[in-house]
Every structure is written in C-alpha cells, then in structure tokens.
Design a protein around this motif. Structure first.
Motif, PDB file in Angstrom:
ATOM      1  N   GLY A  43     -39.855 -30.247  48.523  1.00 51.66           N
ATOM      2  CA  GLY A  43     -41.143 -30.812  48.139  1.00 51.66           C
ATOM      3  C   GLY A  43     -40.893 -32.126  47.430  1.00 51.66           C
ATOM      4  O   GLY A  43     -39.794 -32.381  46.952  1.00 51.66           O
ATOM      5  N   GLU A  44     -41.949 -32.933  47.328  1.00 45.64           N
ATOM      6  CA  GLU A  44     -41.800 -34.244  46.717  1.00 45.64           C
ATOM      7  C   GLU A  44     -41.514 -34.118  45.226  1.00 45.64           C
ATOM      8  O   GLU A  44     -41.631 -33.033  44.651  1.00 45.64           O
ATOM      9  CB  GLU A  44     -43.103 -35.041  46.909  1.00 45.64           C
ATOM     10  N   SER A  45     -41.188 -35.248  44.617  1.00 46.69           N
ATOM     11  CA  SER A  45     -40.969 -35.281  43.177  1.00 46.69           C
ATOM     12  C   SER A  45     -42.221 -34.797  42.440  1.00 46.69           C
ATOM     13  O   SER A  45     -43.332 -35.183  42.794  1.00 46.69           O
ATOM     14  CB  SER A  45     -40.632 -36.716  42.754  1.00 46.69           C
ATOM     15  N   GLY A  46     -42.041 -33.922  41.473  1.00 50.35           N
ATOM     16  CA  GLY A  46     -43.164 -33.421  40.697  1.00 50.35           C
ATOM     17  C   GLY A  46     -43.865 -32.228  41.329  1.00 50.35           C
ATOM     18  O   GLY A  46     -44.884 -31.756  40.825  1.00 50.35           O
ATOM     19  N   SER A  47     -43.314 -31.697  42.416  1.00 48.84           N
ATOM     20  CA  SER A  47     -43.988 -30.591  43.107  1.00 48.84           C
ATOM     21  C   SER A  47     -43.746 -29.236  42.429  1.00 48.84           C
ATOM     22  O   SER A  47     -44.389 -28.256  42.783  1.00 48.84           O
ATOM     23  CB  SER A  47     -43.542 -30.534  44.574  1.00 48.84           C
ATOM     24  N   GLY A  48     -42.805 -29.192  41.471  1.00 60.37           N
ATOM     25  CA  GLY A  48     -42.605 -27.951  40.718  1.00 60.37           C
ATOM     26  C   GLY A  48     -41.275 -27.263  40.988  1.00 60.37           C
ATOM     27  O   GLY A  48     -41.042 -26.154  40.498  1.00 60.37           O
ATOM     28  N   LYS A  49     -40.384 -27.909  41.721  1.00 57.46           N
ATOM     29  CA  LYS A  49     -39.118 -27.281  42.127  1.00 57.46           C
ATOM     30  C   LYS A  49     -38.267 -26.881  40.918  1.00 57.46           C
ATOM     31  O   LYS A  49     -37.802 -25.734  40.823  1.00 57.46           O
ATOM     32  CB  LYS A  49     -38.320 -28.233  43.040  1.00 57.46           C
ATOM     33  N   SER A  50     -38.058 -27.843  40.002  1.00 54.55           N
ATOM     34  CA  SER A  50     -37.192 -27.541  38.851  1.00 54.55           C
ATOM     35  C   SER A  50     -37.855 -26.541  37.914  1.00 54.55           C
ATOM     36  O   SER A  50     -37.178 -25.734  37.279  1.00 54.55           O
ATOM     37  CB  SER A  50     -36.856 -28.822  38.085  1.00 54.55           C
ATOM     38  N   THR A  51     -39.174 -26.602  37.827  1.00 53.15           N
ATOM     39  CA  THR A  51     -39.884 -25.625  36.997  1.00 53.15           C
ATOM     40  C   THR A  51     -39.641 -24.217  37.530  1.00 53.15           C
ATOM     41  O   THR A  51     -39.376 -23.278  36.764  1.00 53.15           O
ATOM     42  CB  THR A  51     -41.401 -25.948  36.975  1.00 53.15           C
ATOM     43  N   LEU A  52     -39.676 -24.076  38.853  1.00 55.10           N
ATOM     44  CA  LEU A  52     -39.411 -22.771  39.464  1.00 55.10           C
ATOM     45  C   LEU A  52     -37.973 -22.327  39.146  1.00 55.10           C
ATOM     46  O   LEU A  52     -37.731 -21.159  38.813  1.00 55.10           O
ATOM     47  CB  LEU A  52     -39.620 -22.856  40.984  1.00 55.10           C
TER      48      LEU A  52
HETATM   49  N1  LIG Z   1     -41.675 -29.730  29.869  1.00 59.52           N
HETATM   50  C1  LIG Z   1     -42.722 -30.256  30.539  1.00 59.52           C
HETATM   51  N2  LIG Z   1     -43.812 -30.682  29.869  1.00 59.52           N
HETATM   52  C2  LIG Z   1     -44.871 -31.205  30.527  1.00 59.52           C
HETATM   53  N3  LIG Z   1     -44.925 -31.333  31.860  1.00 59.52           N
HETATM   54  C3  LIG Z   1     -43.862 -30.928  32.584  1.00 59.52           C
HETATM   55  C4  LIG Z   1     -42.707 -30.381  31.958  1.00 59.52           C
HETATM   56  N4  LIG Z   1     -41.792 -30.066  32.935  1.00 59.52           N
HETATM   57  C5  LIG Z   1     -42.373 -30.416  34.102  1.00 59.52           C
HETATM   58  N5  LIG Z   1     -43.611 -30.929  33.899  1.00 59.52           N
HETATM   59  C6  LIG Z   1     -44.539 -31.371  34.949  1.00 59.52           C
HETATM   60  O1  LIG Z   1     -44.642 -30.345  35.913  1.00 59.52           O
HETATM   61  C7  LIG Z   1     -44.656 -30.888  37.235  1.00 59.52           C
HETATM   62  C8  LIG Z   1     -43.488 -30.326  38.039  1.00 59.52           C
HETATM   63  O2  LIG Z   1     -42.280 -30.846  37.524  1.00 59.52           O
HETATM   64  P1  LIG Z   1     -40.859 -30.444  38.114  1.00 59.52           P
HETATM   65  O3  LIG Z   1     -39.831 -31.072  37.246  1.00 59.52           O
HETATM   66  O4  LIG Z   1     -40.795 -28.975  38.288  1.00 59.52           O
HETATM   67  O5  LIG Z   1     -40.882 -31.145  39.537  1.00 59.52           O
HETATM   68  P2  LIG Z   1     -39.716 -31.330  40.624  1.00 59.52           P
HETATM   69  O6  LIG Z   1     -40.264 -30.861  41.909  1.00 59.52           O
HETATM   70  O7  LIG Z   1     -38.467 -30.712  40.129  1.00 59.52           O
HETATM   71  O8  LIG Z   1     -39.560 -32.918  40.676  1.00 59.52           O
HETATM   72  P3  LIG Z   1     -38.233 -33.804  40.970  1.00 59.52           P
HETATM   73  O9  LIG Z   1     -38.045 -33.783  42.472  1.00 59.52           O
HETATM   74  O10 LIG Z   1     -38.617 -35.180  40.503  1.00 59.52           O
HETATM   75  O11 LIG Z   1     -37.091 -33.219  40.234  1.00 59.52           O
HETATM   76  C9  LIG Z   1     -44.618 -32.395  37.071  1.00 59.52           C
HETATM   77  O12 LIG Z   1     -45.957 -32.874  37.096  1.00 59.52           O
HETATM   78  C10 LIG Z   1     -44.028 -32.580  35.699  1.00 59.52           C
HETATM   79  O13 LIG Z   1     -44.478 -33.776  35.107  1.00 59.52           O
END
Ligand SMILES: Nc1ncnc2c1ncn2[C@@H]1O[C@H](COP(=O)(O)OP(=O)(O)OP(=O)(O)O)[C@@H](O)[C@H]1O
Ligand SMILES: [Mg+2]
Length: 257
Positions: A43-52
């Motif tokens: 998924g694109e940047s910010g899609s939630g991958k690292s949060t998962l």
């Molecule tokens: N600690 C936090 N506090 C506030 N918002 C957060 C936090 N961590 C993530 N987010 C938000 O949650 C959303 C998902 O972020 P995440 O880091 O999971 O995306 P990602 O898919 O890993 O992106 P990337 O490809 O850039 O690594 C984004 O909008 C991000 O700004």
C-alpha cells in the motif's frame, strides 16, 4: 498461527486550541499469517502498514480487535506468556542496521539476545554466534568488527541474526531491504527465503516494491488509507485483482519480473 481480527487503530492529534483531527490508521483489518508462509502487506505511504506491524508485535495496542498467536489473545497476556510471545515474534526494521550500537562489536551485539533469553549457557554463546554468522553467509571473523566497518547489507544481516538468535517463529519485516542498494536487496531476500525454508519461519513482509512482493510473498494484503482492499494468495491477486484500487495500484507500479 498469527491472526489479526478486526483490528482498528485511530491516532488522535490534538490541535493547539483543543479539538483536533483523527487519523483512522487501520479500519477493521482481518488477516492471518499461516505456518511457514509469508504475508505481504502493500500500500502507499501512510496506508497503515507499519501500524499493523507494530500491533502484530504488541508494540502498540489496537483500539479494538484481537491479535491471536497460537490461539491466544496476545493483547491481553502478561508475565511468562508475554515473554514467550516477545521471543517468538521478532522484528526486523528498515533501520535495524542503523540501530546497531556503534560502540559494540558484532559479537557483543549478538550476545544481547542470548543474554535476554537466559536459557543458553554462557559457555555456548561463542559457538552460537559463529553458527549464526555462518547461517547468514557472513564470515565469523566479522565478530570482532564494529557496525561502521560493515556494509549496509552486512549490517542488515546482523539485524536478522540478532532476531534469529531468539529462535523466533515469526519475523515481522518492515521494509527490510528498502534502505539497501538494489544490487544487495536480492541477496538479502534470498537469504530470508533460505532461512524460512531451513527454519520453518513465518513472515509478515512490508514492502513498497510490487515485483519484490510478487516474488517473495505467498499471500498479500492490500491497504489503502487503513482500509483492507484485498487479501488473497499472491498468485490470484497479481493475476486477477478483484478490487478496483488493487488494479490501479498494480497498473501504476512497474513490475519487472
Ligand atoms: N504515532 C502516531 N501518531 C499519530 N499518527 C500516526 C502515528 N503513527 C502513524 N500515524 C498515522 O497513521 C497513518 C498510517 O501510518 P503508517 O506509518 O502505519 O503508514 P505506512 O503504510 O507504514 O507508511 P510508509 O509506507 O510511509 O511507511 C498515517 O496517516 C500516519 O501519519
Ligand atoms: Mg511504514
């Protein structure tokens, strides 16, 4: 073996005058990582991958939903069960290499997981370190070097070795090769493949390169703004994507395989 069920995570940003905006980082995501399989999350940047990934590691808690490991809800465990989980599910991050303490030799860095585990006699540590360096295709002579004396690819291998010394069942790989030169990426991915085969590991693999995901993953989750767009085995997904967004994503990214 690792099952995420209806995971929701909202980040609330407080504004300077109260109120504020909320980001729904994950919206009722349900996936599972099968035994010995690799689940890719794209998924694109910010899609939630690292949060998962962070939720799967219990680094952060979801607002709702459950994470089950070996049938147990790990969002609720503590004590011995939590320590057991922390050992069996290990992270490898994009900056694992950068996170190595520059003042420690490689041997010292690799002793830490053994110390943490506490079940390997000290007399065996040196041999374990030699064995793991061999397993990741590095010369045991590197044990006396410092991180800065290693290449980026070698440092990332040390990050992988450190995780493996815990004898995990699952590796959570958040963009493990994204910081590496393209020429080195394939080497590290092939190593991860061999390790998976030899040790029966399961992987959660986050990447942004679709050709890598197609080559490396058994199943794929597609995320878009925290929403689960697709979850299917890789072959089906790449051959016949069901979701419109997945189709757009596949069409937008060049694939050279
Ligand atoms: N600690 C936090 N506090 C506030 N918002 C957060 C936090 N961590 C993530 N987010 C938000 O949650 C959303 C998902 O972020 P995440 O880091 O999971 O995306 P990602 O898919 O890993 O992106 P990337 O490809 O850039 O690594 C984004 O909008 C991000 O700004
Ligand atoms: Mg990320």
């Amino acid at each position: 073996m690792l099952e995420l069920d209806a995971i929701t995570k909202v980040f609330r940003k407080r504004g300077p005058f109260g109120g504020g905006r909320s980001t729904v980082a994950l919206d009722r995501i349900s996936v599972r990582i099968g035994d010995g399989r690799t689940l890719g999350v794209i998924g694109e940047s910010g899609s939630g991958k690292s949060t998962l990934a962070r939720i799967a590691l219990r680094m952060i808690a979801p607002d709702s939903g459950t994470v089950r490991f070996g049938g147990r809800d790990i969002t609720r465990v503590s004590g011995k069960a939590l320590r057991d989980f922390r050992r069996k599910v290990q992270p490898v991050f994009q900056d694992s290499a950068g996170a190595l303490d520059p003042r420690m030799t490689i041997a010292r860095i690799l002793r830490e997981p053994l110390m943490l585990r506490g079940d390997v006699p000290r007399a065996e540590w040196s041999k374990r370190i030699t064995d793991i360096l061999t397993a990741i295709d590095l010369s045991p002579a590197l044990r006396d070097r410092y991180p800065r004396q290693l290449s980026g690819g070698q440092r990332q291998r040390i990050g992988i070795a450190r995780a493996l010394l815990m004898e995990p069942e699952i590796l959570i790989l958040d963009e493990p090769v994204s910081a590496l030169d393209v020429s080195v990426q394939a080497n590290v991915l092939n190593l991860l493949r061999d390790l998976q085969r030899d040790r029966g590991l399961s992987y959660l693999f986050i990447g942004h390169d679709l050709s890598i995901a197609e080559y490396f993953c058994d199943d794929i989750l597609v995320l878009h703004n925290g929403v689960q767009k697709d979850f299917a085995d890789a072959e089906t997904l790449f051959r016949d994507p069901k979701d419109d967004y997945t189709r757009t994503l596949l069409a937008a990214m060049p694939r050279q395989l």
